[in-house]
Design a protein around this motif. Structure first.
Motif, PDB file in Angstrom:
ATOM      1  N   ALA A 132       0.917  -1.392   0.010  1.00 33.11           N
ATOM      2  CA  ALA A 132      -0.039   0.117  -0.049  1.00 33.11           C
ATOM      3  C   ALA A 132       0.677   1.275   0.003  1.00 33.11           C
ATOM      4  O   ALA A 132       0.547   2.417  -0.892  1.00 33.11           O
ATOM      5  N   GLU A 178      -3.535  -5.466  -8.448  1.00 31.39           N
ATOM      6  CA  GLU A 178      -3.989  -4.024  -8.646  1.00 31.39           C
ATOM      7  C   GLU A 178      -5.634  -3.850  -8.792  1.00 31.39           C
ATOM      8  O   GLU A 178      -5.927  -3.009  -8.315  1.00 31.39           O
ATOM      9  N   LEU A 181      -6.892  -4.178  -5.269  1.00 27.43           N
ATOM     10  CA  LEU A 181      -6.554  -2.678  -4.621  1.00 27.43           C
ATOM     11  C   LEU A 181      -7.615  -1.768  -5.277  1.00 27.43           C
ATOM     12  O   LEU A 181      -7.821  -0.677  -4.337  1.00 27.43           O
ATOM     13  N   GLN A 182      -7.972  -1.482  -6.690  1.00 26.65           N
ATOM     14  CA  GLN A 182      -8.643  -0.740  -6.947  1.00 26.65           C
ATOM     15  C   GLN A 182     -10.340  -0.875  -6.676  1.00 26.65           C
ATOM     16  O   GLN A 182     -10.868   0.147  -6.671  1.00 26.65           O
TER      17      GLN A 182
END
Length: 345
Positions: A132, A178, A181-182
Motif C-alpha cells: 500500500a 492491482e 486494490l482498485q
C-alpha cells in the motif's frame, strides 16, 4: 560516429560536435577534444570516441515489497560522460581506424552498470515498504533513493559517468492485485456517485414538492380571491337590489303622494265646484223665488227648448196651443206662488 577518409597510408578523421575524440600515439595523447579533425597514421595511433551528449536509459525491473507482493518499476535514467578522457581509460571506446566504428559495445556496458546500480537501490527501498505504501508514495521515494544512490556511487564517479536525472514512471503491482486494490476505491467512487444521484433525486423531489405546494397555494389563493369576489359580487348585487327597492319604494311613495295630492286636489276642486254649484243653485232658487209665474214659464220653455232636438219648422194649431196653455195653467206655482199668495194676504 566519426568520418574517416583513407589516403594511402594516412587517415583523416572528422568528428561531430557531440563526440570527444582522444588520439594517442605510442601511448601519449596527441589530440583530445570535441569536433576535432586531424590526420593520423593507423599503424602507430589509437583513437577513442566518447559521446558527450545526454543519454537516456529506460529501466524496467521487478521488485518485492515487505508484504511479499511483486511490483514492477518503470523508470529512466539520464546520464552523460562528464570526463571523456577518464572514460576512455576505463571503458573501451576505441574505434576502427578504417571504418570509424567502435570495436566493442561500450554503451551496453554502461547501460548494464547503471541498470544494476539503480535496481539495487530500488530493491532495497521497496523491500522495506508494504504494498500500500509502495503504491501511494513509492514513485517519489524510489526516484529520490535511486538518484541519490547513483550520484554518490564511487564506481560511476571513478569511471567519469555523471547522472543528470532519474524519473520513475510508476510502481505497479500484478494485474489481479492491482484490480483488488482498485476495488475499494471504485466502490467508494460508486458510493459517491450513488450518493450524488440520490441527492440529485432528492433535490428533484424536493423541488417538485415545492412546485406542487406553490401550485396548491396559488390555487388556494385563487379560490379565496374567487370566494371574496363572489361574496363581493353578492354584496354588490344585494346592495343594488336594496338600493333599487328603496328607490322603487321612494318612487312608489312619491307616486302615491302625488296621486293622493292629485285626488285631494280633485276632491277639493269637486267640493269647490259643488259648493259653487250649490251656491249658484241656491242663488238661482232665490232668484226664481222672486220671479213671477210668467218668468218661470218662460224659463221652463227655454230649458225645454234647449233639451229638444233641432226642429226645422213647427206648426201650432189653436187646439194644441189651448191644451198646452191649460196644462201650464194647472201646474202649481211652487215657492214663488206661495210667496205671492203671502204678499196678497
Amino acid at each position: 560516429m566519426a568520418d574517416i577518409t583513407r589516403v594511402l597510408f594516412l587517415r583523416h578523421l572528422s568528428a561531430s560536435a557531440t563526440s570527444h575524440v582522444v588520439h594517442r600515439r605510442r601511448g601519449r595523447v596527441v589530440h583530445s577534444g570535441q569536433g576535432l579533425a586531424f590526420w593520423f597514421r593507423p599503424l602507430t595511433s589509437t583513437v577513442s570516441e566518447v559521446p558527450v551528449d545526454d543519454r537516456e536509459l529506460p529501466l524496467l525491473f521487478h521488485a518485492r515489497t515487505a508484504d511479499f507482493q511483486d511490483v514492477t518499476v518503470l523508470a529512466s535514467v539520464s546520464y552523460r560522460f562528464a570526463d571523456p578522457e577518464l572514460v576512455a581509460t576505463r571503458l573501451d571506446f576505441g574505434i576502427e581506424t578504417d571504418l570509424g566504428t567502435w570495436r566493442s559495445d561500450p554503451l551496453d556496458q554502461v547501460s548494464t552498470l547503471l541498470t544494476q546500480l539503480a535496481q539495487q537501490h530500488a530493491l532495497d527501498l521497496l523491500a522495506s515498504m508494504p504494498l500500500a505504501e509502495a503504491m501511494t508514495g513509492g514513485v517519489a521515494a524510489v526516484r529520490e533513493r535511486v538518484g541519490a544512490g547513483l550520484a554518490a556511487d564511487e564506481r560511476l564517479r571513478d569511471t567519469g559517468i555523471a547522472t543528470v536525472g532519474v524519473r520513475v514512471v510508476g510502481v505497479r503491482p500484478e494485474p489481479d492485485v492491482e484490480r483488488a486494490l482498485q476495488t475499494p476505491a471504485r466502490e467508494l467512487v460508486q458510493q459517491e456517485a450513488d450518493r450524488a444521484t440520490y441527492e440529485r433525486r432528492a433535490q428533484a423531489v424536493e423541488r417538485e414538492r415545492t412546485i406542487s405546494e406553490n401550485e396548491l397555494q396559488s390555487r388556494i389563493t385563487l379560490a379565496t380571491q374567487e370566494e371574496q369576489l363572489v361574496a363581493q359580487e353578492g354584496t354588490n348585487a344585494q346592495r343594488r337590489a336594496t338600493e333599487a327597492a328603496a328607490a322603487a319604494r321612494i318612487e312608489a311613495q312619491a307616486r302615491a303622494d302625488a296621486d293622493r295630492l292629485a285626488s285631494q286636489a280633485r276632491a277639493d276642486g269637486l267640493r269647490a265646484v259643488g259648493a259653487a254649484e250649490a251656491d249658484a243653485e241656491q242663488a238661482r232658487m232665490a232668484a226664481y223665488a222672486g220671479a213671477g209665474q210668467g218668468v218661470l214659464l218662460a224659463l221652463a220653455l227655454r230649458e225645454l227648448a234647449g233639451s229638444l232636438p233641432e226642429i226645422g219648422s213647427l206648426t201650432l194649431s189653436p187646439d194644441v196651443l189651448t191644451g198646452a196653455l191649460a196644462r201650464l195653467a194647472a201646474v202649481p206655482a211652487g215657492p214663488a206662488a206661495d210667496a205671492d199668495a203671502d204678499r196678497g194676504r
